[in-house]
Design an enzyme around this catalytic site. Structure first.
Site, short mmCIF file in Angstrom:
data_model
loop_
_atom_site.label_atom_id
_atom_site.label_comp_id
_atom_site.label_asym_id
_atom_site.label_seq_id
_atom_site.Cartn_x
_atom_site.Cartn_y
_atom_site.Cartn_z
N LYS A 54 0.85 -1.20 0.00
CA LYS A 54 0.00 0.00 0.00
C LYS A 54 0.88 1.24 0.00
CE LYS A 54 -3.91 -2.31 2.08
NZ LYS A 54 -4.53 -2.81 3.31
N GLN A 98 -4.98 -1.42 9.45
CA GLN A 98 -4.84 -2.76 8.88
C GLN A 98 -5.46 -3.81 9.82
OE1 GLN A 98 -3.48 -3.45 5.73
NE2 GLN A 98 -4.32 -5.47 6.14
N ASP A 121 -11.46 2.65 3.85
CA ASP A 121 -11.83 1.24 3.76
C ASP A 121 -13.36 1.08 3.71
OD1 ASP A 121 -9.92 -0.71 3.45
OD2 ASP A 121 -9.43 -0.89 5.57
#
Ligand code: NDP
Length: 296
Positions: A54, A98, A121
Site C-alpha cells: 500500500k 490494517q 476502507d
C-alpha cells in the site's frame, strides 16, 4: 465456450494511472497532495506485506504516505489517540487501520473512531449506513473494484440477476448493496443456503467471496455468466505453494462468458480502489468535484 478473461491487473494499472493524473492536477491547480495514513499494529506477516504494498502504491501515484507501525502490545487508548490525531491532521485524507488487530483490541471501536470522511476502507458504521440507504459514502475497496470491472464489461447492470456467495461485512454485504444500487436483482448466498448450485445457476453475475478454495465449480455456473472470484486461498498442490480463488477456474471458464483469474483479477483492484478512495476523500474534503468513474 471459453470465457473472456477479465484482466484485473491491467484494469488496476489503468485505475492507478487515472488516479496519478488526478493527483498531478490537484497539486498543480490547487496545491493539494492527497495523503493516506496506514496504521499497522503488531507483526502479522501477511499484514506487513499488504502495508508495504500500500505504501509503495501510494507513493507511485504521487500521494503522501504516512505509515504508523505500533507494537503488538499497544493499548486501546494509545491507538485511539493516534486515530484522533490523524482525524485532525489536514494532510491526511484517508486513514486505514490494517486488520486483523491483535486480539486485545476491539476492531469495531477502533474503526468507528475514524472520521467517516477519511474512512477509505468504508468500514465505519456511518459509511455502511450511507451505502445501505443509497447515499454518497466511502465504499469498501474490494467490492468497489469488482463493481468497476462489472460496469466496464457489461455497460449497464440493471435487471441482471446477481448472486453473491458470502455475506461478510467487508466483501459480501457491500458487494450486494452496490449491485442493488446498480439495479441488479440480488441474491446473497451463505453457508446455510439450500441448494447453492441451483441458486448460483440463476446468476448472470456470480460473485464468489467464500474463502474456500475452488468451491464454485463449472456445473454451478450459468452458461455465459460473468464470474467474479474474490477468493485468495494459499494451498499446496503437487508439493508446490499455489494461490487459488474460490472458483474452480478451469471448469468455470469453460462455461462462463467472462471470468476474473486468481491471481491477477480482483486482488490488484483492491489497492487501486484504496488509492481512488483516498483521492475521492481529498476532493470531498476540499469541496472539489469527485473524479469520474472512480467512485460508486
Ligand atoms: P469471511 O470468512 O468473512 O466470509 C465468508 C463467507 O462465505 C461467509 O458469509 C460464509 O457464510 C460463506 N461461506 C462459507 N462457507 C460456505 C459454503 N460452504 N457455502 C456457502 N457460503 C459459505 O470471508 P471474506 O468475505 O473476508 O473473504 C472471502 C474471500 O475473499 C477470502 O478468500 C478472502 O481471502 C478473499 N478476500 C480477497 C480480497 C481481495 O483483495 N481480493 C479482500 C478481502 C477478502 P456464513 O456467513 O454463513 O458463515
Amino acid at each position: 465456450m471459453t470465457a473472456k478473461v477479465i484482466d484485473g491487473k491491467a484494469f488496476a494499472a489503468n485505475v492507478r494511472a487515472e488516479v496519478a493524473e488526478h493527483v498531478a492536477r490537484l497539486k498543480e491547480e490547487h496545491g493539494l497532495t492527497p495523503g493516506l495514513a496506514v496504521v499497522l499494529v503488531g507483526e502479522d506477516p501477511a499484514s506487513k506485506v499488504y502495508v508495504k504494498n500500500k505504501h509503495a502504491s501510494t507513493i507511485e501515484v504521487g500521494m503522501a504516505s504516512f505509515e504508523h507501525r505500533l507494537d503488538a502490545s499497544t493499548g486501546e487508548a494509545e491507538l485511539l489517540a493516534l486515530i484522533d490525531q490523524l482525524n485532525a491532521d489536514p494532510k491526511v485524507h484517508g486513514i486505514l487501520v490494517q486488520l486483523p488487530l491483535p486480539g486485545h483490541l476491539n476492531s469495531e471501536l477502533v474503526i468507528n473512531r475514524i472520521d467517516p470522511a477519511k474512512d477509505v476502507d468504508g468500514f465505519h458504521i456511518s459509511n455502511v449506513g450511507l451505502l445501505g440507504t443509497g447515499q454518497k459514502s466511502m465504499v469498501p475497496c474490494t467490492p468497489l473494484g469488482c463493481l468497476m470491472m462489472l460496469r466496464d464489461h457489461h455497460g449497464k447492470l440493471a435487471g441482471l440477476n446477481a448472486v453473491v456467495v458470502g455475506r461478510s461485512n467487508i466483501v459480501g454485504k457491500p458487494m450486494a448493496q452496490l449491485l442493488l444500487g446498480d439495479s441488479c436483482t440480488v441474491t446473497i448466498a451463505h453457508s446455510r443456503t439450500k441448494d447453492l448450485a441451483e441458486v448460483c445457476k440463476r446468476a448472470d453475475i456470480l460473485v464468489a467471496a467464500v474463502g474456500r478454495p475452488e468451491m464454485i465449480t463449472g456445473d454451478m455456473v450459468r452458461p455465459g455468466a460473468t464470474v467474479i472470484d474474490v477468493g485468495i486461498n494459499r494451498i499446496e498442490r503437487d508439493g508446490k505453494a499455489k494461490l487459488v480463488g474460490d472458483v474452480h477456474y478451469e471448469s468455470a471458464a469453460a462455461v462462463a462468458g467472462a471470468i476474473t483469474p486468481v491471481p491477477g483479477g480482483v486482488g490488484p483492484m483492491t489497492i487501486a480502489c484504496l488509492l481512488a478512495n483516498t483521492l475521492t476523500a481529498c476532493c470531498r474534503a476540499n469541496g472539489l468535484a469527485e473524479p469520474e468513474g472512480l467512485t460508486a
